[in-house]
Design a protein around this motif. Structure first.
Motif, PDB file in Angstrom:
ATOM      1  N   GLY A   1      -5.022   7.191  -3.323  1.00  0.00           N
ATOM      2  CA  GLY A   1      -6.386   7.610  -3.006  1.00  0.00           C
ATOM      3  C   GLY A   1      -7.239   6.486  -2.456  1.00  0.00           C
ATOM      4  O   GLY A   1      -8.463   6.601  -2.392  1.00  0.00           O
ATOM      5  N   ASN A   2      -6.592   5.383  -2.059  1.00  0.00           N
ATOM      6  CA  ASN A   2      -7.279   4.224  -1.477  1.00  0.00           C
ATOM      7  C   ASN A   2      -8.314   3.612  -2.425  1.00  0.00           C
ATOM      8  O   ASN A   2      -9.426   3.265  -2.028  1.00  0.00           O
ATOM      9  CB  ASN A   2      -7.926   4.584  -0.136  1.00  0.00           C
ATOM     10  N   VAL A   3      -7.933   3.511  -3.682  1.00  0.00           N
ATOM     11  CA  VAL A   3      -8.739   2.787  -4.663  1.00  0.00           C
ATOM     12  C   VAL A   3      -7.983   1.499  -5.002  1.00  0.00           C
ATOM     13  O   VAL A   3      -6.812   1.540  -5.376  1.00  0.00           O
ATOM     14  CB  VAL A   3      -8.976   3.604  -5.940  1.00  0.00           C
ATOM     15  N   LEU A   4      -8.658   0.374  -4.833  1.00  0.00           N
ATOM     16  CA  LEU A   4      -8.056  -0.924  -5.133  1.00  0.00           C
ATOM     17  C   LEU A   4      -8.455  -1.361  -6.535  1.00  0.00           C
ATOM     18  O   LEU A   4      -9.636  -1.342  -6.892  1.00  0.00           O
ATOM     19  CB  LEU A   4      -8.531  -1.966  -4.122  1.00  0.00           C
TER      20      LEU A   4
ATOM     21  N   GLY B   1     -15.950  -0.903  -0.632  1.00  0.00           N
ATOM     22  CA  GLY B   1     -17.313  -0.845  -1.124  1.00  0.00           C
ATOM     23  C   GLY B   1     -17.572  -1.886  -2.186  1.00  0.00           C
ATOM     24  O   GLY B   1     -16.957  -2.964  -2.185  1.00  0.00           O
ATOM     25  N   LYS B   2     -18.424  -1.564  -3.134  1.00  0.00           N
ATOM     26  CA  LYS B   2     -18.777  -2.491  -4.204  1.00  0.00           C
ATOM     27  C   LYS B   2     -17.857  -2.297  -5.399  1.00  0.00           C
ATOM     28  O   LYS B   2     -17.706  -1.179  -5.905  1.00  0.00           O
ATOM     29  CB  LYS B   2     -20.232  -2.270  -4.630  1.00  0.00           C
TER      30      LYS B   2
ATOM     31  N   SER C   1       0.846  -1.200   0.000  1.00  0.00           N
ATOM     32  CA  SER C   1       0.000   0.000   0.000  1.00  0.00           C
ATOM     33  C   SER C   1       0.881   1.249   0.000  1.00  0.00           C
ATOM     34  O   SER C   1       2.009   1.226   0.510  1.00  0.00           O
ATOM     35  CB  SER C   1      -0.923   0.001   1.212  1.00  0.00           C
ATOM     36  N   PRO C   2       0.398   2.363  -0.565  1.00  0.00           N
ATOM     37  CA  PRO C   2       1.213   3.585  -0.669  1.00  0.00           C
ATOM     38  C   PRO C   2       1.693   4.128   0.672  1.00  0.00           C
ATOM     39  O   PRO C   2       2.727   4.792   0.730  1.00  0.00           O
ATOM     40  CB  PRO C   2       0.262   4.577  -1.352  1.00  0.00           C
TER      41      PRO C   2
ATOM     42  N   ASP D   1     -12.954   2.989   2.343  1.00  0.00           N
ATOM     43  CA  ASP D   1     -13.314   4.136   3.177  1.00  0.00           C
ATOM     44  C   ASP D   1     -12.270   4.363   4.274  1.00  0.00           C
ATOM     45  O   ASP D   1     -11.274   3.642   4.378  1.00  0.00           O
ATOM     46  CB  ASP D   1     -14.714   3.971   3.774  1.00  0.00           C
ATOM     47  N   SER D   2     -12.501   5.365   5.099  1.00  0.00           N
ATOM     48  CA  SER D   2     -11.535   5.736   6.133  1.00  0.00           C
ATOM     49  C   SER D   2     -11.366   4.664   7.200  1.00  0.00           C
ATOM     50  O   SER D   2     -10.390   4.669   7.950  1.00  0.00           O
ATOM     51  CB  SER D   2     -11.963   7.054   6.794  1.00  0.00           C
TER      52      SER D   2
END
Length: 302
Positions: free
Chosen positions: A223-226, A253-254, A167-168, A247-248
């Motif tokens: 940006g916490n996008v997987l 999510g979906k 992870s970054p 999310d934080s």
């Protein structure tokens, strides 16, 4: 040999609007009739990728079971996404068989590699015919490169662990595995990096992301996008690339199926954004390519 190999010298470019962004893909010149995939950017425009291992005669090397061997290569990235001066990755801990799908710590000090065999001199507790994947970590030594590779301590020889991605923020290592906690053939997991080659408890990242099918090749942005690949139902075809926001609280999510040209009716995988957030790489064996798997460079315009 497929007919489309005749277009080796042409640039294959597609531009399509997707999710309010326009992606332009280019089949880069390093591709040939062999398989290359999984570009990961380290720093200073240095990238690593996986490719069939070729000997001094230009022939693909094979193991004792007559299977083609994958190994890691590294090269320099140009401004237009080409990879030049590519060389086979060599370590003093030279692997006998496959090594591929690398990941790196944020500072570049540590390299995580997927392997499926012993290094020279290793003694195994189990039958050498076993081909389970495992992840190993090497350390960068000035003037010598990455060396001192050791299997990650949580890798159980009965199962496979692959496709490491840090992870970054440097806190977590994401990977693919078929351990019993997996809901499908392979799920995406993560472990907290504690330092000194110590790790927290393995976490399945959840049913929102993992399906009854295969999930592979995780990559998470600042940006916490997987981004990951899956052959789950209702996809376009083969392995498809999905994106899902975290999310934080660290919950996902979906997942959203990415549109063409990111996905095709073939296998699409190994999505990675570069630090500018407007370009990156993916790998695919789609129609119109040069080889079994090709590396594509993409740019994004709003």
């Amino acid at each position: 040999m497929k007919q489309y190999l005749l277009i080796l010298t042409l640039i294959f470019t597609i531009s399509v609007s997707s999710q309010n962004e326009t992606y332009t893909l280019k089949n880069i010149s390093i591709n040939d009739e062999l398989s290359q995939y999984g570009v990961v950017h380290v720093k200073d425009n240095i990238v690593y990728f996986s490719r069939y291992k070729v000997n001094s005669f230009g022939t693909v090397e094979r193991n004792s079971g007559n299977q083609q061997i994958f190994t890691l290569y590294h090269g320099e990235m140009t401004k237009d996404g080409e990879i030049v001066n590519a060389k086979e990755f060599v370590s003093s801990d030279r692997f006998v068989f496959n090594s591929s799908s690398a990941g790196f710590s944020v500072d570049g000090k540590y390299m995580y590699a997927t392997t499926n065999e012993k290094k020279r001199g290793d003694v195994y507790k189990y039958d050498d015919k076993t081909r389970n994947l495992r992840m190993e970590r090497g350390e960068y030594v000035e003037g010598k490169g990455y060396m001192k590779f050791k299997p990650l301590p949580f890798c159980d020889e009965r199962y496979s662990y692959a496709h490491p991605s840090v992870s970054p923020d440097g806190q977590y290592l994401y990977f693919t595995s078929n351990i019993p906690q997996a809901k499908g053939p392979t799920d995406i997991f993560r472990v907290k990096i504690l330092g000194n080659n110590k790790y927290g408890k393995i976490e399945n990242i959840g049913a929102h992301v993992n399906s009854p099918r295969k999930e592979m090749f995780p990559y998470i942005t600042e940006g916490n996008v997987l981004y990951f690949s899956s052959d789950r139902a209702k996809g376009i075809g083969g392995l498809d690339i999905y994106r899902v926001e975290m999310d934080s609280d660290g919950k996902f999510g979906k997942p959203v199926l990415m549109s063409a040209p990111i996905n095709s009716e073939a296998d699409d995988m190994c999505f990675e954004l570069l630090t500018d957030g407007k370009s990156g790489y993916l790998s695919s064996n789609r129609e119109g390519g040069k080889g079994e798997d090709d590396i594509y460079y993409f740019t994004i315009a709003n």
